[in-house]
Design a protein around this motif. Structure first.
Motif, PDB file in Angstrom:
ATOM      1  N   GLU A  13      -9.977  65.864 -12.451  1.00 20.22           N
ATOM      2  CA  GLU A  13     -10.024  67.335 -12.511  1.00 20.22           C
ATOM      3  C   GLU A  13     -10.066  67.860 -13.915  1.00 20.22           C
ATOM      4  N   LYS A  14      -9.457  67.312 -15.170  1.00 20.33           N
ATOM      5  CA  LYS A  14      -9.532  67.830 -16.218  1.00 20.33           C
ATOM      6  C   LYS A  14     -11.022  67.376 -16.863  1.00 20.33           C
ATOM      7  N   ALA A  15     -11.426  66.175 -16.670  1.00 19.23           N
ATOM      8  CA  ALA A  15     -12.842  65.670 -17.080  1.00 19.23           C
ATOM      9  C   ALA A  15     -13.841  66.211 -16.308  1.00 19.23           C
ATOM     10  N   GLY A  16     -13.565  66.813 -15.152  1.00 17.14           N
ATOM     11  CA  GLY A  16     -14.882  67.327 -14.272  1.00 17.14           C
ATOM     12  C   GLY A  16     -15.699  66.505 -13.489  1.00 17.14           C
ATOM     13  N   VAL A  17     -14.846  65.190 -13.163  1.00 18.26           N
ATOM     14  CA  VAL A  17     -15.634  64.287 -12.647  1.00 18.26           C
ATOM     15  C   VAL A  17     -14.911  63.935 -11.069  1.00 18.26           C
ATOM     16  N   THR A  21     -15.306  58.239  -9.981  1.00 15.93           N
ATOM     17  CA  THR A  21     -15.712  58.186 -11.118  1.00 15.93           C
ATOM     18  C   THR A  21     -14.470  57.321 -12.225  1.00 15.93           C
ATOM     19  N   VAL A  22     -13.593  58.080 -12.058  1.00 19.80           N
ATOM     20  CA  VAL A  22     -12.508  57.788 -13.059  1.00 19.80           C
ATOM     21  C   VAL A  22     -12.073  56.407 -12.568  1.00 19.80           C
ATOM     22  N   SER A  23     -11.834  55.994 -11.381  1.00 19.87           N
ATOM     23  CA  SER A  23     -11.551  54.571 -10.879  1.00 19.87           C
ATOM     24  C   SER A  23     -12.617  53.613 -11.314  1.00 19.87           C
ATOM     25  N   ALA A  35     -22.807  57.418 -21.355  1.00 23.97           N
ATOM     26  CA  ALA A  35     -21.814  57.211 -22.359  1.00 23.97           C
ATOM     27  C   ALA A  35     -21.120  58.525 -22.416  1.00 23.97           C
ATOM     28  N   GLU A  36     -21.786  59.893 -22.152  1.00 23.09           N
ATOM     29  CA  GLU A  36     -21.026  61.081 -22.313  1.00 23.09           C
ATOM     30  C   GLU A  36     -19.910  61.184 -21.137  1.00 23.09           C
ATOM     31  N   THR A  37     -19.960  60.807 -20.275  1.00 20.82           N
ATOM     32  CA  THR A  37     -19.059  60.679 -19.167  1.00 20.82           C
ATOM     33  C   THR A  37     -17.860  59.576 -19.252  1.00 20.82           C
ATOM     34  N   LYS A  38     -18.451  58.518 -19.954  1.00 22.09           N
ATOM     35  CA  LYS A  38     -17.202  57.546 -20.510  1.00 22.09           C
ATOM     36  C   LYS A  38     -16.213  58.054 -21.431  1.00 22.09           C
ATOM     37  N   ASP A  39     -16.922  58.764 -22.476  1.00 22.83           N
ATOM     38  CA  ASP A  39     -16.423  59.417 -23.430  1.00 22.83           C
ATOM     39  C   ASP A  39     -15.418  60.538 -23.080  1.00 22.83           C
ATOM     40  N   ARG A  40     -15.740  61.168 -22.069  1.00 20.32           N
ATOM     41  CA  ARG A  40     -15.118  62.365 -21.712  1.00 20.32           C
ATOM     42  C   ARG A  40     -13.872  61.958 -20.911  1.00 20.32           C
ATOM     43  N   ILE A  41     -13.972  61.030 -20.019  1.00 19.28           N
ATOM     44  CA  ILE A  41     -12.919  60.272 -19.375  1.00 19.28           C
ATOM     45  C   ILE A  41     -11.869  59.684 -20.323  1.00 19.28           C
ATOM     46  N   GLU A  42     -12.659  58.886 -21.295  1.00 17.99           N
ATOM     47  CA  GLU A  42     -11.411  58.367 -22.305  1.00 17.99           C
ATOM     48  C   GLU A  42     -10.806  59.339 -22.945  1.00 17.99           C
ATOM     49  N   GLU A  47      -5.468  61.981 -23.775  1.00 25.08           N
ATOM     50  CA  GLU A  47      -4.913  63.359 -24.161  1.00 25.08           C
ATOM     51  C   GLU A  47      -3.651  63.259 -23.105  1.00 25.08           C
ATOM     52  N   LEU A  48      -4.128  63.076 -21.866  1.00 22.79           N
ATOM     53  CA  LEU A  48      -2.931  63.205 -20.721  1.00 22.79           C
ATOM     54  C   LEU A  48      -1.935  62.126 -20.858  1.00 22.79           C
ATOM     55  N   ASP A  49      -2.106  60.768 -21.595  1.00 21.52           N
ATOM     56  CA  ASP A  49      -1.507  59.735 -21.400  1.00 21.52           C
ATOM     57  C   ASP A  49      -1.253  59.196 -20.043  1.00 21.52           C
ATOM     58  N   PHE A  50      -2.344  58.834 -19.649  1.00 22.72           N
ATOM     59  CA  PHE A  50      -2.636  58.329 -18.351  1.00 22.72           C
ATOM     60  C   PHE A  50      -2.226  56.983 -18.341  1.00 22.72           C
ATOM     61  N   ARG A  51      -1.565  56.372 -17.576  1.00 22.96           N
ATOM     62  CA  ARG A  51      -1.460  55.058 -17.213  1.00 22.96           C
ATOM     63  C   ARG A  51      -1.497  54.607 -15.737  1.00 22.96           C
TER      64      ARG A  51
END
Length: 70
Positions: A13-17, A21-23, A35-42, A47-51
């Motif tokens: 939701e936060k990355a807009g994908v 796509t995150v998976s 590359a833009e999508t990869k950078d945004r997800i990373e 930022e959210l400290d996702f694990r």
């Protein structure tokens, strides 16, 4: 009070994908990802400290990376 765990849905939701796509990003399948999508997800993951939740993954794929001894 306990902090709510960040989910793949929160990242998407936060990355807009999409969650898919995150998976794909988490599983390092970048073939059709810009590359833009990869950078945004990373950036959002950091930022959210996702694990990723290993237990959830193990249930989904019906495998574990554990060894059992008897």
């Amino acid at each position: 009070m306990k902090k709510k765990k960040t989910t793949i849905s929160d990242v998407a939701e936060k990355a807009g994908v999409s969650k898919s796509t995150v998976s794909q990003y988490i599983n390092q399948r970048f073939r059709y990802m810009s590359a833009e999508t990869k950078d945004r997800i990373e950036q959002v993951i950091q930022e959210l400290d996702f694990r990723p939740n290993d237990n959830a993954r193990n249930l989904k794929v019906k495998k574990t990376k554990s060894l059992a001894y008897s």
